[in-house]
Scaffold this motif. Structure first.
Motif, PDB file in Angstrom:
ATOM      1  N   THR A  11       0.812  -1.275   0.165  1.00 24.04           N
ATOM      2  CA  THR A  11       0.298   0.053  -0.166  1.00 24.04           C
ATOM      3  C   THR A  11       0.963   1.413   0.165  1.00 24.04           C
ATOM      4  N   ASN A  12       1.745   1.410   1.287  1.00 25.69           N
ATOM      5  CA  ASN A  12       2.899   2.713   0.629  1.00 25.69           C
ATOM      6  C   ASN A  12       3.785   2.612  -0.375  1.00 25.69           C
ATOM      7  N   ILE A  13       3.593   1.596  -0.991  1.00 26.17           N
ATOM      8  CA  ILE A  13       4.998   1.370  -2.433  1.00 26.17           C
ATOM      9  C   ILE A  13       3.394   2.224  -3.488  1.00 26.17           C
ATOM     10  N   ASP A  14       2.404   1.581  -2.938  1.00 30.58           N
ATOM     11  CA  ASP A  14       1.343   2.451  -3.924  1.00 30.58           C
ATOM     12  C   ASP A  14       1.664   3.302  -3.823  1.00 30.58           C
ATOM     13  N   THR A  15       1.146   4.363  -2.622  1.00 35.93           N
ATOM     14  CA  THR A  15       0.864   5.409  -2.459  1.00 35.93           C
ATOM     15  C   THR A  15       1.934   6.054  -2.487  1.00 35.93           C
ATOM     16  N   LEU A  16       3.082   6.295  -2.608  1.00 33.95           N
ATOM     17  CA  LEU A  16       4.329   6.673  -2.595  1.00 33.95           C
ATOM     18  C   LEU A  16       4.581   6.506  -4.546  1.00 33.95           C
ATOM     19  N   GLU A  17       4.516   5.560  -4.955  1.00 34.41           N
ATOM     20  CA  GLU A  17       4.582   5.390  -6.732  1.00 34.41           C
ATOM     21  C   GLU A  17       3.956   6.937  -7.616  1.00 34.41           C
ATOM     22  N   ASN A  18       3.080   6.761  -6.718  1.00 34.53           N
ATOM     23  CA  ASN A  18       2.216   7.917  -7.124  1.00 34.53           C
ATOM     24  C   ASN A  18       2.622   9.274  -7.271  1.00 34.53           C
ATOM     25  N   GLU A  19       3.543   9.840  -6.323  1.00 35.93           N
ATOM     26  CA  GLU A  19       4.845  10.859  -6.967  1.00 35.93           C
ATOM     27  C   GLU A  19       5.611  10.910  -7.915  1.00 35.93           C
ATOM     28  N   LEU A  20       5.780   9.831  -8.174  1.00 32.81           N
ATOM     29  CA  LEU A  20       7.294   9.552  -9.389  1.00 32.81           C
ATOM     30  C   LEU A  20       6.441   9.629 -10.335  1.00 32.81           C
ATOM     31  N   ALA A  21       7.664   9.655 -11.658  1.00 30.05           N
ATOM     32  CA  ALA A  21       7.623  10.086 -13.168  1.00 30.05           C
ATOM     33  C   ALA A  21       8.003   8.162 -13.029  1.00 30.05           C
ATOM     34  N   PRO A  22       7.424   7.308 -13.980  1.00 30.74           N
ATOM     35  CA  PRO A  22       8.073   6.088 -14.368  1.00 30.74           C
ATOM     36  C   PRO A  22       9.590   6.104 -14.636  1.00 30.74           C
ATOM     37  N   ILE A  23      10.944   4.823 -14.311  1.00 34.00           N
ATOM     38  CA  ILE A  23      11.878   4.964 -14.296  1.00 34.00           C
ATOM     39  C   ILE A  23      12.448   4.408 -16.087  1.00 34.00           C
ATOM     40  N   THR A  24      13.209   5.281 -16.144  1.00 37.50           N
ATOM     41  CA  THR A  24      13.708   5.218 -18.100  1.00 37.50           C
ATOM     42  C   THR A  24      14.864   4.751 -17.824  1.00 37.50           C
ATOM     43  N   TYR A  25      15.623   4.828 -16.698  1.00 33.50           N
ATOM     44  CA  TYR A  25      16.909   4.525 -16.363  1.00 33.50           C
ATOM     45  C   TYR A  25      17.663   3.440 -15.357  1.00 33.50           C
ATOM     46  N   PHE A  26      18.864   3.212 -15.206  1.00 33.35           N
ATOM     47  CA  PHE A  26      19.005   2.671 -13.853  1.00 33.35           C
ATOM     48  C   PHE A  26      19.488   4.400 -13.201  1.00 33.35           C
ATOM     49  N   ILE A  27      19.563   3.206 -11.821  1.00 35.02           N
ATOM     50  CA  ILE A  27      19.689   4.542 -11.060  1.00 35.02           C
ATOM     51  C   ILE A  27      20.193   3.753  -9.600  1.00 35.02           C
ATOM     52  N   LEU A  28      21.239   5.064  -9.619  1.00 36.58           N
ATOM     53  CA  LEU A  28      22.999   4.636  -8.591  1.00 36.58           C
ATOM     54  C   LEU A  28      22.521   5.214  -7.258  1.00 36.58           C
ATOM     55  N   PRO A  29      22.201   4.603  -6.319  1.00 38.97           N
ATOM     56  CA  PRO A  29      22.513   5.465  -5.301  1.00 38.97           C
ATOM     57  C   PRO A  29      23.195   6.401  -4.805  1.00 38.97           C
ATOM     58  N   GLY A  30      22.329   7.393  -4.331  1.00 41.40           N
ATOM     59  CA  GLY A  30      22.865   8.701  -4.167  1.00 41.40           C
ATOM     60  C   GLY A  30      22.006   9.767  -4.165  1.00 41.40           C
TER      61      GLY A  30
END
Length: 179
Positions: A94-113
């Motif tokens: 439920t929290n993944i779904d709620t928070l993901e609504n704030e984000l743009a879809p991923i179009t590249y690999f993300i590094l920690p940072g």
């Protein structure tokens, strides 16, 4: 006064719930030891200034991780107390779904940072992946509550999303992987 040291583990063994003693190097101990490390890393994150929604989610996760540890420390699956449940997994989803609504879809690999706190959340995510590996290895040798494995897998997903949300709310771009 009770002393913190008992000396019962000086021989390299430790006690499980129910009293059975096993090697501190066993896969079961490695599993809940990694969960304990994960919980400690979340404690470090919680010592930072966080938005209330993220703080509250992480605080609940810390308490749930104690249940994961207790679940893994109790090899008697007939005992149903202190077990991870589907409802706990649903909380993560439920929290993944709620928070993901704030984000743009991923179009590249993300590094920690990005932000320092986001980086700490990425570290917690990596620790959760290691904990999951230990739990899977344990499940290949012994019967466990499989919901522990699902919970830790889903938790790593949530931590990834939280790290991205922290960066976004601070208007910091995710760090893109470059070949």
């Amino acid at each position: 006064m009770t002393k913190i040291y008992t000396k019962t583990g000086d021989d390299g063994s430790t006690g499980l719930i129910g009293g059975k003693r096993i090697s501190k190097a066993s896969q079961r101990i490695m599993s809940y030891g990694a969960v304990d490390e994960l919980n400690s890393s979340i404690g470090i994150i919680l010592s930072s200034k966080l938005d209330k929604d993220i703080h509250d989610v992480l605080e609940k996760i810390q308490n749930d991780l104690f249940v994961v540890g207790a679940d893994l420390a109790n090899p008697d699956l007939k005992i149903s107390s202190n077990r991870i449940t589907e409802d706990m997994v649903k909380f993560l989803e439920t929290n993944i779904d709620t928070l993901e609504n704030e984000l743009a879809p991923i179009t590249y690999f993300i590094l920690p940072g990005g932000d320092a706190i986001s980086s700490q959340v990425h570290l917690a995510r990596a620790i959760s992946r290691r904990a999951e590996t230990h739990i899977v290895q344990l499940s290949e040798k012994e019967a466990i509550n499989k919901t522990c494995q699902v919970y830790i897998n889903r938790l790593s997903d949530l931590l990834f999303v939280i790290s991205r949300v922290i960066n976004k709310r601070k208007m910091i771009k995710d760090v893109a992987w470059k070949k």
